[in-house]
Enzyme design. Sequence first.
Site, PDB file in Angstrom:
ATOM      1  N   ASN A 179      37.097  48.060  26.904  1.00 23.25           N
ATOM      2  CA  ASN A 179      36.678  47.671  25.544  1.00 23.25           C
ATOM      3  C   ASN A 179      35.234  47.182  25.452  1.00 23.25           C
ATOM      4  OD1 ASN A 179      37.476  45.281  26.856  1.00 23.25           O
ATOM      5  ND2 ASN A 179      37.959  44.294  24.916  1.00 23.25           N
ATOM      6  N   GLY A 222      41.813  42.411  31.933  1.00 21.20           N
ATOM      7  CA  GLY A 222      42.662  43.456  31.369  1.00 21.20           C
ATOM      8  C   GLY A 222      43.957  42.861  30.851  1.00 21.20           C
ATOM      9  N   SER A 223      44.999  43.678  30.839  1.00 24.45           N
ATOM     10  CA  SER A 223      46.267  43.243  30.237  1.00 24.45           C
ATOM     11  C   SER A 223      47.058  42.347  31.191  1.00 24.45           C
ATOM     12  CB  SER A 223      47.093  44.473  29.880  1.00 24.45           C
ATOM     13  OG  SER A 223      47.392  45.177  31.066  1.00 24.45           O
ATOM     14  N   GLY A 247      47.414  42.602  35.264  1.00 26.08           N
ATOM     15  CA  GLY A 247      46.924  41.405  35.962  1.00 26.08           C
ATOM     16  C   GLY A 247      47.959  40.887  36.945  1.00 26.08           C
ATOM     17  N   GLU A 284      41.381  37.349  33.737  1.00 23.92           N
ATOM     18  CA  GLU A 284      40.996  37.239  32.316  1.00 23.92           C
ATOM     19  C   GLU A 284      41.870  38.216  31.563  1.00 23.92           C
ATOM     20  OE1 GLU A 284      38.950  35.258  30.863  1.00 23.92           O
ATOM     21  OE2 GLU A 284      37.569  34.514  32.388  1.00 23.92           O
ATOM     22  N   CYS A 343      39.522  40.764  23.110  1.00 23.99           N
ATOM     23  CA  CYS A 343      40.578  39.871  23.600  1.00 23.99           C
ATOM     24  C   CYS A 343      40.655  38.572  22.813  1.00 23.99           C
ATOM     25  CB  CYS A 343      40.369  39.579  25.074  1.00 23.99           C
ATOM     26  SG  CYS A 343      38.737  38.906  25.420  1.00 23.99           S
ATOM     27  N   GLU A 345      35.517  32.001  33.714  1.00 22.04           N
ATOM     28  CA  GLU A 345      34.262  32.706  33.948  1.00 22.04           C
ATOM     29  C   GLU A 345      33.188  32.039  33.112  1.00 22.04           C
ATOM     30  OE1 GLU A 345      34.285  36.880  35.274  1.00 22.04           O
ATOM     31  OE2 GLU A 345      35.552  37.077  33.496  1.00 22.04           O
TER      32      GLU A 345
HETATM   33  P1  NAD Z   1      44.535  47.424  31.489  1.00 23.86           P
HETATM   34  O1  NAD Z   1      45.271  46.277  32.068  1.00 23.86           O
HETATM   35  O2  NAD Z   1      45.299  48.648  31.184  1.00 23.86           O
HETATM   36  O3  NAD Z   1      43.362  47.876  32.478  1.00 23.86           O
HETATM   37  C1  NAD Z   1      42.327  46.993  32.864  1.00 23.86           C
HETATM   38  C2  NAD Z   1      41.720  47.519  34.159  1.00 23.86           C
HETATM   39  O4  NAD Z   1      42.678  47.383  35.205  1.00 23.86           O
HETATM   40  C3  NAD Z   1      41.346  49.004  34.129  1.00 23.86           C
HETATM   41  O5  NAD Z   1      40.178  49.198  34.888  1.00 23.86           O
HETATM   42  C4  NAD Z   1      42.545  49.653  34.815  1.00 23.86           C
HETATM   43  O6  NAD Z   1      42.255  50.914  35.364  1.00 23.86           O
HETATM   44  C5  NAD Z   1      42.861  48.624  35.878  1.00 23.86           C
HETATM   45  N1  NAD Z   1      44.227  48.616  36.395  1.00 23.86           N
HETATM   46  C6  NAD Z   1      45.372  48.868  35.721  1.00 23.86           C
HETATM   47  N2  NAD Z   1      46.436  48.730  36.554  1.00 23.86           N
HETATM   48  C7  NAD Z   1      45.940  48.367  37.758  1.00 23.86           C
HETATM   49  C8  NAD Z   1      46.533  48.070  39.031  1.00 23.86           C
HETATM   50  N3  NAD Z   1      47.843  48.119  39.219  1.00 23.86           N
HETATM   51  N4  NAD Z   1      45.715  47.739  40.043  1.00 23.86           N
HETATM   52  C9  NAD Z   1      44.378  47.654  39.865  1.00 23.86           C
HETATM   53  N5  NAD Z   1      43.757  47.948  38.705  1.00 23.86           N
HETATM   54  C10 NAD Z   1      44.531  48.281  37.656  1.00 23.86           C
HETATM   55  O7  NAD Z   1      43.756  46.887  30.216  1.00 23.86           O
HETATM   56  P2  NAD Z   1      42.865  47.710  29.194  1.00 23.86           P
HETATM   57  O8  NAD Z   1      43.742  48.460  28.265  1.00 23.86           O
HETATM   58  O9  NAD Z   1      41.806  48.445  29.924  1.00 23.86           O
HETATM   59  O10 NAD Z   1      42.127  46.514  28.407  1.00 23.86           O
HETATM   60  C11 NAD Z   1      42.684  45.850  27.323  1.00 23.86           C
HETATM   61  C12 NAD Z   1      43.238  44.502  27.762  1.00 23.86           C
HETATM   62  O11 NAD Z   1      42.212  43.735  28.371  1.00 23.86           O
HETATM   63  C13 NAD Z   1      43.727  43.684  26.591  1.00 23.86           C
HETATM   64  O12 NAD Z   1      44.911  43.054  26.947  1.00 23.86           O
HETATM   65  C14 NAD Z   1      42.604  42.668  26.401  1.00 23.86           C
HETATM   66  O13 NAD Z   1      42.976  41.478  25.762  1.00 23.86           O
HETATM   67  C15 NAD Z   1      42.202  42.421  27.815  1.00 23.86           C
HETATM   68  N6  NAD Z   1      40.858  41.855  27.889  1.00 23.86           N
HETATM   69  C16 NAD Z   1      40.727  40.553  28.255  1.00 23.86           C
HETATM   70  C17 NAD Z   1      39.467  39.962  28.291  1.00 23.86           C
HETATM   71  C18 NAD Z   1      39.277  38.520  28.674  1.00 23.86           C
HETATM   72  O14 NAD Z   1      38.138  38.111  28.881  1.00 23.86           O
HETATM   73  N7  NAD Z   1      40.328  37.712  28.748  1.00 23.86           N
HETATM   74  C19 NAD Z   1      38.344  40.741  27.968  1.00 23.86           C
HETATM   75  C20 NAD Z   1      38.526  42.060  27.592  1.00 23.86           C
HETATM   76  C21 NAD Z   1      39.794  42.625  27.561  1.00 23.86           C
END
Ligand code: NAD
Length: 476
Positions: free
Chosen positions: A152, A228-229, A233, A250, A283, A456
């Site tokens: 994002n 990420g999600s 995570g 995060e 997020c 962070e």
């Molecule tokens: P996602 O969890 O699908 O993917 C995030 C990253 O993790 C990607 O690079 C993905 O390829 C990788 N990934 C997925 N499964 C993995 C695994 N098993 N092992 C290692 N890497 C893996 O999330 P997304 O759809 O890319 O992003 C959206 C999410 O991110 C939303 O939930 C959003 O709230 C969150 N987000 C949080 C913050 C924050 O600062 N808290 C910032 C931006 C986005």
Amino acid sequence: MDTPLDHYGSFINGEFTDIGIGEIDVTNPGTGETTTSLTEAGRPGVVAAVKSAESAAEDWADVDPAERGELLRSVAEILRENNERLAKLKTVENGAPHSDALQLVEGAAKYFEYYAGLTDKIEGETIPVPGNRLDYTQREPLGVTGHIIPWNAPLTLCARSIAPALACGNTVVAKPSPLAPITVLEAARYASMAGIPDGVFNVVPGEGQRTGEPLTEDNRVAKYVFTGSVDSGIKVMKSAAENVVPVTAELGGKNPAIVFQDADVEKAADDLAKAFWLAGQVCFAPTKIYIHDDIYSEFQRALIERTEGLTVGPGEEDPDVGPVISANAVERIEEYVSEAVKSGATVHTGGEQVQGSGHFFAPTLIDGVSDDAPISCEEVFGPVVATYRFENEAEAVKRANDTKYGLYGVVWTDNLARAHRVAGDLEAGSIAVNEYPATFPQAPFGGYKKSGIGREKGQQAVEHFTQIKNITISLE
Ligand code: NAD
């Protein structure tokens, strides 16, 4: 040249390579056009990138801290010099409207600038232990750090964790999402042009299981930052636990805003309409707005007016609201809205797809949903905001806290005592009072509850990217 390269591979040891496991196309979600192609890193790319980071670690840790700071400052400069190009690449990888993309590039430069100033301020302590001894601590780098980045806001989020990791003397392997890998790869290339030594900043683009998992399983990595999600995570943390390696997580958010009866309604509506920024794919977007009964209709009218005025379109046209990331995302958002409507919700504006060559959903305002409806509890990650009525402060705080998440909260009131009280009572890592958004490289950011672990930004990041050694010297 404002276009991406025709083809990208992993950035390892200061250059692009084609080590990997196959080809992926990157698509512009605003136009449906293929932006570029990519060799996915997979395990072979990860193994090579971690080796490169490991080989560079000792020399990078030995660079004089002030010189490391100068190098990070040069990275900030080169990002700024190339801001137009990077903004355009951002638009073609994830659809961000051009002005927003420029702002995000500036955000990335600011992280490098801020941490450039911290490199020679990473200090230890002297400790008064018994006897004739000198006891002191020093902070040492961890070694190779792994950074897993979502689609994002990839450039800004990569800078958010990579700048402090480098400042503390660590080397980096970053894994961007295959949906939006270009600006992270370009950041590594520009960093190299700015003088960051080969092997210090490596990038392995690829999908979570095929490329992310090998990175989280590699026992040469000493620390992960995962953004990420929640579900991904948890997987990353489980995998890192096998090697007893810490993770800064995060994760997602379902963020409340509370608008009290003494709020400046017009200003609150102006700012809270920014929940639609990046099509709500943020997020910390305040997507649940609790409004005091006395001003509910007035505030709702003001917010509907702002929302109806938002333009929607491909990022290249610089609209207020760009595309969502994929056709699947449109479908998911539509499902949340139609399920809410079936349960009695009212859509005041939006509520449907916008036709076009890309993936668009109209900025949507709904109300009449219960606190436990999926749309109230889960992260929709699209341009959908729900409003709710409340009667008193205690009720508003209780309902705002009734979520598994705890990333961000917004409070709107003219009453100073109430602002302090409610900011203190909300269960979230960051609270903004009378403005949105308000996030800065200098101020810590991170989640309570399922929104994450660790902080962070700010000086707090130094805690996560160094380890403390205690040294006792007998003076007898
Ligand atoms: P996602 O969890 O699908 O993917 C995030 C990253 O993790 C990607 O690079 C993905 O390829 C990788 N990934 C997925 N499964 C993995 C695994 N098993 N092992 C290692 N890497 C893996 O999330 P997304 O759809 O890319 O992003 C959206 C999410 O991110 C939303 O939930 C959003 O709230 C969150 N987000 C949080 C913050 C924050 O600062 N808290 C910032 C931006 C986005």
